[in-house]
Design a protein around this motif. Structure first.
Motif, short mmCIF file in Angstrom:
data_model
loop_
_atom_site.label_atom_id
_atom_site.label_comp_id
_atom_site.label_asym_id
_atom_site.label_seq_id
_atom_site.Cartn_x
_atom_site.Cartn_y
_atom_site.Cartn_z
N VAL A 72 0.90 -1.26 0.02
CA VAL A 72 0.05 0.03 -0.10
C VAL A 72 0.98 1.26 0.00
O VAL A 72 1.73 1.49 0.73
CB VAL A 72 -0.88 0.01 1.14
CG1 VAL A 72 -1.68 1.25 1.23
CG2 VAL A 72 -1.81 -1.26 1.32
N THR A 73 0.71 2.08 -0.97
CA THR A 73 1.39 3.17 -1.12
C THR A 73 0.62 4.75 -1.02
O THR A 73 -0.54 4.41 -1.37
CB THR A 73 2.38 3.37 -2.38
OG1 THR A 73 1.60 3.15 -3.43
CG2 THR A 73 3.47 2.41 -2.03
N ASN A 74 1.34 5.53 -0.43
CA ASN A 74 0.25 6.90 -0.52
C ASN A 74 0.13 7.44 -2.06
O ASN A 74 1.19 7.58 -2.56
CB ASN A 74 0.95 7.95 0.39
CG ASN A 74 0.14 9.20 0.71
OD1 ASN A 74 -0.92 9.50 -0.08
ND2 ASN A 74 0.70 9.88 1.77
N ALA A 75 -1.02 7.67 -2.55
CA ALA A 75 -1.28 8.26 -3.85
C ALA A 75 -1.15 9.55 -3.80
O ALA A 75 -1.23 10.24 -5.00
CB ALA A 75 -2.40 7.53 -4.36
N HIS A 76 -1.09 10.35 -2.72
CA HIS A 76 -0.82 11.79 -2.61
C HIS A 76 -1.95 12.51 -3.45
O HIS A 76 -1.88 13.38 -4.06
CB HIS A 76 0.35 12.42 -3.01
CG HIS A 76 1.44 11.68 -2.27
ND1 HIS A 76 1.93 12.08 -0.99
CD2 HIS A 76 2.28 10.64 -2.60
CE1 HIS A 76 2.67 11.45 -0.62
NE2 HIS A 76 3.11 10.54 -1.69
N LYS A 77 -3.27 12.05 -3.04
CA LYS A 77 -4.52 12.67 -3.68
C LYS A 77 -5.44 12.66 -2.50
O LYS A 77 -5.63 11.88 -1.73
CB LYS A 77 -5.07 11.60 -4.83
CG LYS A 77 -5.39 12.50 -6.01
CD LYS A 77 -5.37 11.64 -7.01
CE LYS A 77 -6.38 10.60 -7.00
NZ LYS A 77 -6.43 9.79 -8.23
N HIS A 78 -6.43 14.01 -2.49
CA HIS A 78 -7.15 13.89 -1.37
C HIS A 78 -8.72 14.10 -2.05
O HIS A 78 -8.79 14.95 -2.70
CB HIS A 78 -6.58 14.64 -0.36
CG HIS A 78 -7.97 14.81 0.84
ND1 HIS A 78 -7.87 13.93 2.01
CD2 HIS A 78 -8.86 15.82 1.10
CE1 HIS A 78 -9.04 14.34 2.85
NE2 HIS A 78 -9.45 15.31 2.36
N GLU A 79 -9.63 13.75 -1.51
CA GLU A 79 -10.99 13.99 -1.71
C GLU A 79 -11.75 14.00 -0.21
O GLU A 79 -11.43 13.11 0.38
CB GLU A 79 -11.77 13.23 -2.96
CG GLU A 79 -11.62 13.78 -4.14
CD GLU A 79 -12.42 12.79 -5.16
OE1 GLU A 79 -13.30 12.58 -5.05
OE2 GLU A 79 -11.46 12.63 -6.27
N LYS A 80 -12.78 14.58 -0.39
CA LYS A 80 -13.70 14.38 1.03
C LYS A 80 -14.24 12.98 0.93
O LYS A 80 -14.82 12.58 -0.06
CB LYS A 80 -14.92 15.55 1.00
CG LYS A 80 -15.60 15.54 2.42
CD LYS A 80 -16.32 16.59 2.32
CE LYS A 80 -17.57 16.33 3.75
NZ LYS A 80 -18.75 17.29 3.46
#
Lengths: 738, 174, 482, 216, 280
Positions: free
Chosen positions: A699-707
Motif C-alpha cells: 500500500v502506498t500513498n497516492a498523494h491525492k485527497h477528496e472528501k
C-alpha cells in the motif's frame, strides 16, 4: 366476443393514484392546487374479487437477491408491486428481510433493465425481435446445428429448484457436462470440511443453543450462508441466556461489529489459533470428546507462545477463549470467508471444526440438516473453483457455445484469469440477463429475462434451517413492465422443446411448474393438503412447500490436517481483504440506487470504494481519511480512498467488493474499484477454490485527497451516552437476584 | 366687508416676537393675538409662550391606539389559537401567555405609532387645501406672521407691520 | 478660525440660506464617483438576483445548506442588517429624547440607514425560506381553511416585529423629513418640485404644525426606543427560544441589542466618513460630531464586550456540557479563525478609539469602522454556525462554509443597501436642513446668553479687561445632555 | 327524443374547440356555429328538481365551474342515473370498500351493452375496446391534490351505512361533493373540493380536524 | 373564534404539559429499540426508503450532507484506548422520536408540525414553508429538508412506479421526517373500523419494525396496557411524561432509557442498553 383473460391480466397495472408522482409543494405561486383532466384512470377489464383499487394485496414469492431463499410477501396495488416484506411462513426468514431483499423492487423497476433481445451485429449489440433471437438460438444450438455437446457450457450463479432441473435437462440433451456454478461469496470450503468431517455439507447451526459463539471470520450476520435467518437466531442467542460472541478476523465485519470480543489475528493464521486453543483445551483436559493421539501429537506443536508468535493474538486472550468455550458449553465454532479463502483454507476450517468436535458441540449446536427429498431440486451451490475451470476452458478454447445466467464472471474474475478476454474466443455466447453488465455486453445474443417479481420459479435453499426442508415458490407479483422480456424458464422451455417432444405439452413454464409442483411425491408435499389442484393454489397462497424431513445424524470424523502458514511477503507486506458487504454483495446489486446510498455498516461510506486501514498503518503511510492510497499486488493495482479505524489488523488492507463496474447501468458504472481484479491466481490447496484472501499487496500513498463521502460527523459519541452499554456480568448478576 | 389675510415677513424671531408683543399690547386694532399664525423655518419653543397656550391633543389618540393594540392583540391571538384546528403545542398550553405578550407588545406599538402619525396629519392640518399666502423665504430664514383682518383695517395693519421691520407683506382675499 | 471650530459641534454662524443651498447642491448633479458607485452596487445586486433566481429554481441545496446547517449566512446576515438598523433609532430617538443636539446633522442618514437596512434584512428570511411563495402563511389572515400561523414561533414574532419596526421607522423618517420636503419644494424645480410638493403634505411651517410636529416626533421617538429593543430581542429569541447549545442563553436579548447598537454605530461611522468626503459636508459633519460618535461607539463596544464575556463565563460556570463544548469548539474548532477575528475586531479594535489623534483622522476612522463592521458581521455568523455544527447529536456534526450562491446573495445585499442609500442621498437631503438651522440657532442663542452672562460678570468684577469679545466660545456643554 | 340543451351545447363547444386547434376554422364555420349555439341555448332546458339534502348532513358549501374534460367515450351519466335509475354504487362499486370509488370494469359495461343499444356509436366504441382487450383511458375529473388523502369508504360509511340511510338514495350523499351528476353527460366538477370546502363540512358534521386525517 | 369560548374555557386552554396538556390521546404510539440485538444491518433504513418514498440523493449531495434517511443507523467507535476496536462498533438506529413535548412544534411559524390525537409528531408537508426552524431545534437532528427537487432524478422511469401512493412525494423546500408510517396506521385504523373493533396490538407495524431481522424494533401503542411496547416500557420502568425518569434500580435488567431525557422532550422511543460481555 370472448376475451382471453389469464392470470397476468389480473396483475395488470391500473392508472390509479398517479403513482404519487405529482408533488407536494408543487403548488407554485398559483393558489389552485386542484387538477382536473390531467391524470388518467384505467379500469380493470374484468375485476377480480380481491383486487380493489386503493387497497394493497399481498402475494407470496421468493427473494432472488441472494442465495438464501427467503420467502417474500409483495404488496401489490393497482397492479404495481410497491414494497416487499418477509414471508412470515418461511422458516428461512420468519417474515423478516434484509436490505437486499427490501431493494428487490428497485432491481425490478430498475431504469437500466434490458428491454429487448439484442444480437451482436459486427461489433455492436443491436435490438432484434424475439423471432430473430430465437431463430439465431435455434441455428446455433438446435438439433440441426451440429453443435458438439462437450463444447457447450453454461455458467450460472447458485441455482436450485426447477430452474436447476431445467438447466440440467437442457445440458443433458445437448450432451454437455459443463455447468459452471459460480459465486464469489460462497462457503464451499466450509461445505467441503463439513462434508468430510460431519458427513453433511450444510449442517444446521443452532446459534441460539450456544453459550458462546467463536467465529473465525464467518460474517454470519452479514454475508454468510443465510444472513436474515442468522440474524433471527442471533437475536435468540442474545436474548435468552445471552451468549457471548467472539470474532476472530483480520477486518471487522458486521458480525465483528456486534461481537463481545473482536480479535484480529494475522490474516491466514486463524487455523493456527484454532489449533492453539484446541491444544490448550486438551492440555487442561477440558475437552468433552477424546482425541486420537495422532491428532494430539500434531496439536502439541501449537503451544500458546508459538501460537501467539504466529497469530499475534496474546496468550491471555487464547487462554480466555479456551476457558470460555469450556465454561459456557455448548459452544459453536464457525469459520467464514477470511479463514476459508486462503491457500490453507481447508486445513484452517478443519482446525476450527476440530474445536467443535473436541468440545462436543456436534449434535448440540451443530446438527444434521433436513435435506429436500427431491435431489434434483436441491441447490447447486456456487463456488470459485468453477470459475477457475471456466477460465481454463476458455484459455484452452474448449467452448463454442456459452450460456450465462445470473452471474457476472467478467466482473468477478481476477484480471489475471483473463476471463473477459477468453470469452471473446467463444463462438456464440448467450446471456440471459436483466441488466447490461460486463458479461452480458460481451455476449453475442442477449435475452432479456423477467425480474424476480415477474417470473415463475422455485427455490430450495441450500441451508435448511428447519427440521423439515422447504421449497419456496417464486411467483410474479405483477405484469412484466417491459413488453419484450421473457421468463428464464420460458426461454429454456422453448429451447428444450426443440429437442424433446415431452415438453411440448407445456405451453409455458408456468404450466410446467404448476404440473411439476402439484405432482410432487406425497412425501414432499406432505404438508400441503388436498388434491393436486388445491396443492397448487395452497402453494400460491403460502409461497412455500414444507417437505418431510429426511435428516440423518451427523457422523463426526477427524481429518488429517497439515496446517501451514505461508510466509511469502517479498515486496508485498500487506494482506488484501476483499470484504463482502451486505448490500452490494459481490457487485450484483451495484445498480440499485438504494444500496449505493445506504452506508456500509462499518465504514459508513457510500457510493464508492474505500480502503480500510489501521491507524498505525495510516500514520506510517502518512494518510488520513479521504486520502487516496494505491494498493498494488503482483497482478495489478487499484486506488481507493482511505477509511481509518481500529477494526482491522495493521497488516491488512480491506477493500470491499461490489464496486468498480465498467458497465452495469447508470448507478454502477465507473464507480469505485473492484478488489477482485487484482487478486493473484492462488488456489486453496485441497479444494481448488480461488484463495481470494491470500493475495499479498503493498500500500502506498497516492498523494491525492477528496472528501470521504460517508455518513456521520463524529466517529465517537464524545461522551454523549447515546448508546449506553452495560456489561454482561451486570446483567447476569441481577438475573440471579431476580 | 370682505376679510383679508396678511403675511408679513421678518428677518428673525426677535423681530417677529416684537410684533407679537405689540399686538398683545393692542398697538394695532383688529388683530388679536389668538388670530396670529406664525410661520417659521425652524421650530422655536418660545413661539408657544409668545402666542399663548394652544392645545396639542395627539397623545390622547396615541394612548387610545396603544390600548386598542394591546386589547386587540390579546383577544385576536387567543381566539385564533383557541379556534385553530390543530394545536402545535410541544408541551405548551393552547394559549401560551408569555409568548402572546410579545406579540401584544408589538401590536401595542404598531397601533400606537400609526394612530399617532395619522392623528398628526389630521391635527396639524397637513394634506388639506390651503391658501396661497406663502413665501418661499419661509423655508430659508425668514419668519412669517399671518393675520386675518377686515378690509377696513388693512392699511393700518400693513403700516404697523412696515413700521415694525417687516421685510415684505403679502395679502390675499379670503 | 480652526481653533474656534475645534470645540464646537458646528459653526453657528452658518448662513441659513447656505445650509439650504449646500444640502440641495449635494442632492443634485451626481459626480462621476457617484455613478461608479451606483454601477458597482448595481452589479453586486444583480449578482444576488441571479443567485436568488438560481436558488429559487433549484432549491436551497444551492446555498450549500445541509442537515445540521439548516440555517447559515442568510440568518446571520439577517441579524446583521437588523442590527444595523438600530443606528437610526439610537441616533434619532434616544439622542433626541436626551436632547443631544449634535445628532442633528447626522441623524437623517442614520434613519435612512435604519429603513434601508430593515428593507435589506427583510429579504433574508424570504430568501431563506424553502417555499417563498407561501410566505404569506405567516401572516394572521382569516381563511376559510381555519388555520392560523403559530403564534408561539419566534419567526412569527419576527414577522410582526419587523413589519412594525419597518413601518414605524419609515414613518419616523418620513415625519422627520416633512419640513425638509417643504424646503425642497420651495427651492427646486421640475419633477422634484412636484414630488416634494406631494411628500411635504402641504407643510407651511406654521406654529400649529410645529407644535404638533414636536409632540409627534417625541411620541414616535418614545415608541421607537422600546420597539427597537423589542425587535432585536425578538430576533435574538429566534436563537434564545430554541434549545440549542450556545443559543439558549438568557443574556441574548441585551447582548443582541448591544451588538445591534454597536454595529449601527460602526456603520454610521463608515457612512459619516463617506458622506463627509464625497459630498464635502465638512462643515456639517464636523470632526466634533465624529468624535462624539466614536465615543458613543466605544461605550457601546465595551457594553457588548462585557455581555459577550458574561455569556462565555456563564456557559463556563454552568454545567451544561453541550453549551460548554460549543464554546470550546468556537475557540478551538474549525471556526476558530473566524471566532478570533470577531474577538479581535469586536473587542480589541475599539480601543483605538481611545486616542484622540485617531478619532480625528478620517481615513483611520474609515478603516476602523469597516473592521468593526466586519467584526459584527462575523459575530452573527459565529452565533449561527458553530452551534449548528456541534449540536447535541455528534453523529450530525459538520462544518460548513457557504456555497457561492450564498456568498453572492449576502454580498449582493450590500449592493442593494448601497443602491437604496445612493438613491436616497440624491432624492432626499441626507442632512436635516431645518434641524441644522435649529442647531445653529440654539448655539448662537447660547453663545449670546453666555456672552451676556460674561459681560455681566465682567462688569461686576469691575475694571477687568474685556478680552472675551474675541469670540472664544466655551463650547456648548449644556446642550450635550448626556 | 327530447333534445337536451346542455349536452348539445357541450358538444358544440367541444367540437368548436377541436376546430380551433386545427386552425382551419373559417368565418363561415364560426358563424354557423354561433347560430347553432344560439339556437341550442334558447331551447328549453331539461330541468330537474334539486336533489334533497339528507336530513342528517349539513351540506358543504361552495360552487365551482370548470372546463369539460374530454373523455375517450362520452359517457352519458344522465341516461344511466336519471333514465335507467341505476344506483351510483352499482358502477362505482369500490366506493364503499376503498378510498377510490372506482371506474367500472369494462366487463361491467359489456354486461348490459352486449345486448342493449349495440347500434349506438358510443357503444360501438366501447365494444371495440372490449374486443381489443383494453380499457378506455378515462381522465380524472374529481381530482384532489396528491397530498390529500380522501377516502370514499369512510364517508359512505359515516353518511350512509352508519346512519341507515337508504342506499337507493345514495345519490343525494354523493351529490354533496360531486354535484348533480344526473344532469350531466360526462362528469363535471361542480364543487370546488378545496380545503375550505372540506373543512367547513368537517366542522359542521363532526369530521376529524386533524391535519393528518386528510393530508399525507 | 368567539370571545365566549375563550373566556369560558380559558383555564382549559392554559393547560400545559405538566397538567397533562390539553390533548386527549386516542393512541400514543411508541417504540422500543433493543440495542443489544440490533446488529446495525441497515435493513430498517432500506425498508423506510421503500415505504416512505425517500429520495436517493446521489453521491454529490450525500457528500454535502443532504441525504434523506429518516431512519439512519449511527455507528460510533468509542475505543479511544487500545489498539483495536475489541468491543466492536456501537450501532444506534436513529429516527424521529415523536417527542411528547416536541421542541420542533412551538417554533414552526405556520404550525406545519403539531401533535396528532395519536400522539404522533406530525409534519404536514403541504403546509410547510421551509423555514427549517424545527430541524434546528431538534436535538436528535432527525428532520430532513428537501434541499433540492429530489424527485427529478431520484426515480427515473420506471423506478417511479415503486412510489407508495399512500403518501406524497415531497418537492423542494419542505421539511420531512419519520412519521411512524402514518399511512400504515391510517390503513390499520380504517381496517379496524371496517371490522368494527378497536385496534389491537400488532395491527399496525412500521416498515422498520417489520423488516428488522432481529426483531430489535418493537412498535405499538403505549396507551394500550397489553401491547408489547407498553409492557416493555413497564418492564424497563420508563413512563410517558416529559420529566427525567426515576428508576428503582434494584434490578439491573432494567435497561431502558430515552435519549436526551434530560431535555424534557418526552421521546416516544425507548432504547434498551447495549450489553457487552466485558469478561472475555
Amino acid at each position: 366476443m370472448s376475451v382471453k383473460v389469464n392470470r397476468r391480466k389480473f396483475l395488470k397495472m391500473l392508472g390509479w393514484g398517479g403513482a404519487g408522482t405529482a408533488l407536494t409543494g408543487c403548488d407554485l405561486p398559483t393558489t389552485v392546487t386542484l387538477e382536473e383532466g390531467k391524470e388518467e384512470v384505467v379500469s380493470y377489464l374484468m375485476p377480480e374479487e380481491y383486487a380493489i383499487p386503493g387497497i394493497g394485496v399481498w402475494y407470496a414469492s421468493t427473494c432472488t437477491q441472494c442465495e438464501a431463499g427467503c420467502g417474500l410477501h409483495g404488496r401489490v396495488r393497482e397492479g404495481r408491486v410497491l414494497k416487499v416484506e418477509g414471508n412470515p411462513d418461511s422458516p428461512v426468514n420468519h417474515g423478516k428481510s434484509c436490505m437486499m431483499g427490501q431493494s428487490t423492487v428497485q432491481s425490478h423497476y430498475n431504469p437500466d433493465r434490458i428491454t429487448s433481445p439484442m444480437m451482436r451485429k459486427g461489433s455492436t449489440l443491436q435490438s432484434v425481435s424475439w423471432d430473430e433471437a430465437m431463430s439465431a438460438l435455434t441455428s446455433k444450438i438446435g438439433p440441426d446445428s451440429g453443435v458438439k455437446g462437450d463444447r457447450v457450457g453454461m455458467i450460472t450463479g447458485t441455482v436450485s429448484g426447477h430452474q436447476a432441473v431445467i438447466i440440467d435437462e437442457l445440458l443433458a440433451q445437448v450432451g454437455s457436462k459443463n455447468h459452471y456454478v459460480h459465486e464469489v461469496i460462497n462457503t464451499s470450503v466450509w461445505s467441503s470440511v463439513c462434508r468430510d468431517m460431519l458427513g453433511d455439507e450444510m449442517p444446521k447451526l443452532n446459534y441460539d443453543k450456544a453459550g458462546v459463539i467463536l467465529s473465525f471470520g464467518a460474517d454470519f450476520l452479514g454475508t454468510w450462508i443465510s444472513p436474515v435467518h442468522n440474524m433471527g437466531e442471533y437475536a435468540k442467542f442474545r436474548k435468552g441466556a445471552r451468549g457471548s460472541l467472539i470474532q476472530v478476523e483480520p477486518k471487522m465485519t458486521l458480525t465483528g461489529g456486534n461481537a463481545d470480543l473482536w480479535i484480529p489475528a494475522k490474516p491466514g493464521t486463524e487455523g493456527a489459533l484454532a489449533l492453539g486453543i484446541a491444544n490448550f483445551i486438551i492440555e487442561r483436559g477440558w475437552n468433552a470428546v477424546d482425541v486420537p493421539s495422532s491428532i494430539a501429537k500434531t496439536l502439541n506443536q501449537y503451544t500458546l507462545t508459538a501460537v501467539e508468535k504466529v497469530t499475534g493474538v496474546p496468550v491471555n486472550k487464547i487462554k480466555r477463549i479456551a476457558s470460555m468455550l469450556t465454561e459456557r458449553a455448548p459452544s459453536l465454532v464457525i469459520a467464514g470467508a477470511s479463514t476459508e479463502n486462503h491457500e490453507n483454507g481447508y486445513d484452517a476450517v478443519a482446525s476450527v471444526m476440530l474445536l467443535n468436535l473436541i468440545m462436543g458441540n456436534i449434535g448440540k449446536t451443530i446438527e444434521a440438516s433436513a435435506k429436500f427429498p427431491e435431489k434434483a431440486l436441491r441447490a447447486k451451490q456456487g463456488n470459485t473453483k468453477d470459475l477457475l475451470l471456466l477460465a481454463k476452458a476458455l484459455k484452452d478454447n474448449k467452448l463454442d457455445v456459452l450460456f450465462t445466467y445470473n452471474t457476472n464472471p467478467a466482473f468477478t474474475a481476477p484480471a489475471v484469469l483473463q476471463v473477459s478476454e477468453g470469452l471473446s474466443s467463444v463462438g456464440f455466447k448467450v446471456a440471459f440477463s436483466m441488466f447490461p453488465d460486463e458479461t452480458t455486453l460481451q455476449a453475442d445474443l442477449v435475452l432479456p429475462i423477467h425480474s424476480g417479481m415477474e417470473d415463475w420459479g422455485t427455490h430450495v435453499p441450500a441451508y435448511q434451517p428447519d427440521t423439515s426442508s422447504v421449497l419456496s415458490l417464486q411467483q410474479p407479483l405483477m405484469e412484466p413492465i417491459h413488453k419484450e422480456t421473457r421468463g428464464f424458464g420460458d426461454i429454456m422451455l422453448s429451447m428444450l422443446k426443440l429437442r424433446n417432444k415431452n415438453f411440448g405439452d407445456f405451453p409455458d413454464y408456468y404450466s410446467y411448474l404448476q404440473t411439476a409442483v402439484a405432482n410432487m411425491p406425497a412425501d414432499v408435499t406432505g404438508s400441503v393438503e388436498g388434491a393436486s389442484k388445491d396443492i397448487w393454489s395452497n402453494v400460491l397462497q403460502k409461497g412455500i412447500v414444507k417437505a418431510k424431513a429426511s435428516a440423518n445424524a451427523l457422523t463426526p470424523k477427524l481429518v488429517d490436517m497439515k496446517f501451514k502458514v505461508k510466509h511469502d511477503n517479498s515486496g508485498y507486506p500487506m494482506h488484501l481483504v476483499p470484504s463482502a458487504r451486505l448490500g452490494l454483495w459481490d457487485g450484483r446489486h451495484a445498480n440499485i440506487p438504494w444500496l449505493q446510498e445506504f452506508p456500509d455498516q462499518i465504514a459508513k461510506v457510500v457510493w464508492g470504494s474505500w480502503a480500510e486501514l489501521h491507524p498505525k498503518k495510516a500514520s506510517e503511510l502518512g494518510v488520513k481519511n479521504g486520502d487516496y492510497v494505491r494498493v498494488t499486488s503482483a497482478s495489478g493495482s487499484i486506488e481507493a480512498q482511505v477509511y481509518i479505524h481500529k477494526g482491522i489488523h495493521p497488516d491488512a488492507v480491506s477493500v470491499p467488493m461490489g464496486q468498480g463496474h465498467d458497465e452495469f447501468g447508470r448507478y454502477a458504472k465507473g464507480r469505485g474499484v473492484n478488489p477482485l481484479k487484482i487478486l493473484n491466481p492462488l488456489m486453496e490447496r485441497r479444494t481448488g477454490e480461488l484463495a481470494t484472501h491470500a493475495t499479498r499487496v503493498k500500500v502506498t500513498n497516492a498523494h491525492k485527497h477528496e472528501k470521504l463521502v460517508h455518513l456521520g460527523g463524529s466517529e465517537t459519541q464524545v461522551g454523549r451516552k447515546f448508546v449506553k452499554t452495560i456489561s454482561v456480568d451486570q446483567l447476569r448478576r441481577t438475573e440471579g437476584e431476580a | 366687508m370682505s376679510r383679508h389675510r396678511l403675511l408679513a415677513m421678518f428677518k428673525d424671531f426677535d423681530d417677529a416676537f416684537d410684533v407679537v408683543d405689540k399686538i398683545k399690547a393692542k398697538e394695532v386694532s383688529g388683530v388679536e393675538v389668538d388670530d396670529i399664525n406664525m410661520m417659521s423655518p425652524i421650530e422655536h419653543p418660545e413661539v408657544d409662550t409668545k402666542l399663548g397656550k394652544r392645545p396639542v391633543n395627539i397623545a390622547y389618540f396615541t394612548l387610545a391606539g396603544a390600548i386598542f393594540g394591546v386589547t386587540f392583540g390579546f383577544f385576536f391571538l387567543s381566539s385564533a389559537q383557541a379556534s385553530f384546528l390543530v394545536q402545535p403545542q410541544g408541551g405548551k398550553p393552547v394559549v401560551p401567555l408569555p409568548t402572546n405578550f410579545v406579540l401584544m407588545y408589538e401590536m401595542l406599538i404598531f397601533f400606537a405609532v400609526w394612530t399617532t402619525v395619522i392623528c398628526f396629519i389630521f391635527l396639524s392640518g397637513l394634506g388639506q387645501k390651503r391658501g396661497t399666502l406663502y413665501s418661499e423665504k419661509l423655508t430659508v430664514d425668514e419668519i412669517g406672521i399671518v393675520v386675518e383682518i377686515d378690509e377696513s383695517e388693512l392699511d393700518s395693519v400693513k403700516n404697523f407691520f412696515k413700521n415694525n421691520k417687516a421685510l415684505e407683506i403679502r395679502e390675499e382675499k379670503v | 478660525m480652526s481653533q474656534v471650530i475645534e470645540d464646537k459641534v458646528i459653526d453657528e454662524k452658518l448662513e441659513w440660506s447656505r445650509i439650504n443651498a449646500d444640502v440641495i447642491a449635494s442632492m443634485q448633479a451626481p459626480r462621476k464617483a457617484y455613478w461608479i458607485t451606483v454601477f458597482v452596487c448595481l452589479t453586486m445586486f444583480l449578482c444576488a438576483i441571479a443567485a436568488e433566481i438560481y436558488q429559487y429554481k433549484m432549491g436551497l441545496g444551492a446555498a450549500g445548506l445541509n442537515n445540521p446547517h439548516m440555517w447559515d449566512m442568510y440568518i446571520a446576515t439577517f441579524v446583521f442588517w437588523i442590527g444595523m438598523s438600530h443606528a437610526g433609532t439610537l441616533l434619532s430617538a434616544i439622542l433626541h429624547i436626551i436632547h443631544a443636539q449634535w445628532r442633528k446633522p447626522i441623524y437623517r442618514f442614520a434613519e435612512a440607514m435604519t429603513t434601508f437596512s430593515l428593507m435589506t434584512a427583510g429579504f433574508f428570511p424570504m430568501i431563506h425560506l424553502g417555499r417563498v411563495w407561501n410566505l404569506y402563511w405567516v401572516l394572521p389572515y382569516v381563511s376559510d381553511r381555519g388555520i392560523w400561523p403559530n403564534f408561539r414561533s419566534p419567526l412569527v414574532w419576527d414577522a410582526f416585529a419587523i413589519s412594525t419596526y419597518l413601518s414605524s421607522s419609515a414613518l419616523f423618517l418620513f415625519i422627520g423629513m416633512i419640513p425638509d420636503m417643504a424646503i425642497l419644494r420651495d427651492h427646486t424645480t421640475g419633477w422634484r418640485k412636484k414630488l416634494y410638493g406631494i411628500l411635504c403634505l402641504g407643510w407651511r411651517g406654521d406654529d400649529r404644525q410645529w407644535r404638533n410636529f414636536r409632540r409627534t416626533y417625541m411620541l414616535l421617538a418614545c415608541f421607537l426606543i422600546p420597539l427597537a429593543i423589542s425587535v432585536h430581542s425578538i430576533v435574538s429569541s429566534d436563537f434564545a427560544m430554541s434549545i440549542m447549545p450556545g443559543w439558549h442563553v438568557t443574556t441574548f436579548p441585551p447582548y443582541f441589542v448591544a451588538g445591534a447598537l454597536y454595529s449601527g454605530c460602526a456603520a454610521i461611522m463608515t457612512l459619516f466618513v463617506c458622506l463627509r468626503y464625497f459630498f464635502r459636508m465638512e462643515e456639517y459633519m464636523t470632526l466634533n460630531i465624529m468624535e462624539k460618535t466614536t465615543k458613543l461607539t466605544f461605550a457601546i463596544a465595551m457594553v457588548w464586550t462585557y455581555l459577550n464575556l458574561i455569556e462565555f463565563s456563564a456557559t463556563w460556570y454552568g454545567h451544561n456540557i453541550y453549551d460548554k463544548e460549543v464554546l470550546i469548539a468556537k475557540a478551538t474548532g474549525p471556526y476558530a479563525g473566524v471566532f478570533w477575528t470577531m474577538i479581535f475586531c469586536g473587542m480589541v479594535v475599539p480601543f483605538t478609539l481611545c486616542f484622540q489623534k485617531l478619532r480625528r483622522h478620517m481615513p483611520t476612522m474609515f478603516v476602523i469602522s469597516i473592521l468593526l463592521n466586519l467584526g459584527m458581521y462575523v459575530e452573527r455568523w459565529m452565533i449561527v454556525a458553530p452551534t449548528l455544527a456541534q449540536a447535541h447529536s455528534p453523529h450530525q456534526w459538520d462544518v460548513l462554509w457557504g456555497s457561492v450562491i450564498q456568498w453572492a446573495i449576502v454580498f449582493g445585499s450590500f449592493g442593494w443597501f448601497g443602491l437604496l442609500f445612493l438613491v436616497f442621498v440624491k432624492l432626499f437631503p441626507c442632512v436635516s436642513m431645518y434641524e441644522v438651522k435649529e442647531l445653529c440657532f440654539h448655539l448662537k442663542h447660547e453663545i449670546h446668553e453666555e456672552e451676556l452672562a460674561k459681560k455681566h460678570a465682567a462688569t461686576k468684577a469691575a475694571g477687568k479687561a474685556e478680552e472675551g469679545s474675541g469670540g472664544r466660545a466655551p463650547g456648548t456643554p449644556g446642550l450635550e445632555g448626556a | 327524443m327530447q333534445v337536451e340543451r346542455r349536452t348539445l351545447l357541450r358538444k358544440l363547444v367541444c367540437s368548436l374547440r377541436g376546430r380551433m386547434r386545427m386552425k382551419t376554422v373559417t368565418i363561415k364555420q364560426l358563424l354557423s356555429f354561433s347560430v347553432l349555439a344560439f339556437v341550442v341555448s334558447i331551447l328549453p332546458a331539461k330541468s330537474y328538481a334539486e336533489l334533497p339534502v339528507p336530513a342528517h348532513i349539513t351540506p358543504p358549501v361552495g360552487e365551482h365551474e370548470s372546463p369539460i374534460v374530454p373523455q375517450p367515450i362520452e359517457f352519458p351519466h344522465d341516461r344511466h342515473v336519471n333514465d335507467m335509475k341505476i344506483n351510483c354504487m352499482y358502477c362505482h362499486t369500490y366506493a364503499r370498500r376503498s378510498k377510490v370509488a372506482g371506474i367500472p370494469p369494462t366487463s361491467k359495461c359489456m354486461g348490459c351493452h352486449k345486448v342493449i343499444a349495440t347500434d349506438k356509436p358510443r357503444i360501438q366504441q366501447l365494444t371495440e375496446y372490449w374486443e381489443k382487450g383494453e380499457s378506455p383511458k378515462w381522465l380524472k375529473v374529481h381530482d384532489v391534490p396528491d397530498y390529500v388523502h380522501f377516502t370514499h369508504e369512510k364517508h359512505i360509511r359515516k353518511f350512509v351505512f352508519d346512519e341507515k340511510f337508504p342506499v337507493e338514495d345514495v345519490q343525494q350523499v354523493c351529490g354533496l361533493c360531486h354535484g348533480e351528476v344526473r344532469g350531466m353527460t360526462v362528469a363535471e366538477k361542480k364543487k370546488p373540493l378545496n380545503m375550505g370546502f372540506c373543512q367547513r363540512c368537517h366542522e359542521a358534521n363532526g369530521g376529524p380536524g386533524d391535519c393528518w386525517a386528510c393530508h399525507k | 373564534m368567539s370571545f365566549k369560548n375563550i373566556l369560558e374555557n380559558f383555564s382549559y386552554y392554559r393547560r400545559d404539559a405538566e397538567d397533562g396538556g390539553h390533548h386527549e390521546y386516542d393512541h400514543r404510539f411508541g417504540m422500543t429499540i433493543d440495542l443489544d440485538i440490533c446488529t446495525g444491518c441497515n435493513s430498517c433504513s432500506t425498508a423506510c426508503y421503500a415505504e416512505n418514498n425517500l429520495a436517493v440523493v446521489g453521491k454529490e449531495r450525500f457528500e454535502k450532507g443532504q441525504a434523506m434517511h429518516w431512519m439512519r443507523v449511527e455507528r460510533y467507535w468509542d475505543n479511544i484506548e487500545g489498539d483495536y476496536a475489541e468491543e466492536g462498533a456501537k450501532f444506534l438506529p436513529m429516527l424521529c422520536q415523536n417527542c411528547g413535548a416536541a421542541t420542533c412544534e412551538p417554533v414552526c411559524p405556520v404550525a406545519a408540525t403539531y401533535h396528532t390525537p395519536d400522539g404522533l409528531n406530525a409534519q404536514v408537508y403541504n403546509r410547510c414553508i421551509g423555514s427549517r426552524y424545527c430541524s434546528n431545534n431538534c436535538p436528535f437532528r432527525v428532520r430532513y429538508f428537501n434541499f433540492w427537487s429530489y424527485y427529478e432524478d431520484s426515480w427515473p422511469e420506471p423506478l417511479n412506479m415503486q412510489l407508495n401512493p399512500d403518501l406524497s412525494v415531497r418537492d423542494k423546500g419542505v421539511m420531512e421526517k419519520c412519521t411512524f408510517c402514518i399511512q400504515r396506521i391510517r390503513t390499520a385504523k380504517d381496517k379496524a373500523q371496517r371490522e368494527e373493533r378497536v385496534m389491537a396490538d400488532g395491527d399496525v407495524v412500521t416498515a422498520c419494525a417489520q423488516a428488522c431481522p432481529t426483531g430489535a424494533i418493537v412498535f405499538g401503542d403505549t396507551m394500550d396496557p397489553d401491547s408489547r411496547v407498553s409492557k416493555l416500557w413497564e418492564k424497563h420502568q420508563v413512563h410517558r411524561g416529559p420529566f427525567l425518569q426515576k428508576k428503582d434500580k434494584t434490578n439491573e435488567e432494567i435497561r431502558g432509557y430515552r435519549i436526551f431525557d434530560e431535555l424534557n422532550v418526552d421521546p416516544s422511543i425507548l432504547y434498551l442498553e447495549r450489553v457487552r460481555d466485558t469478561e472475555v
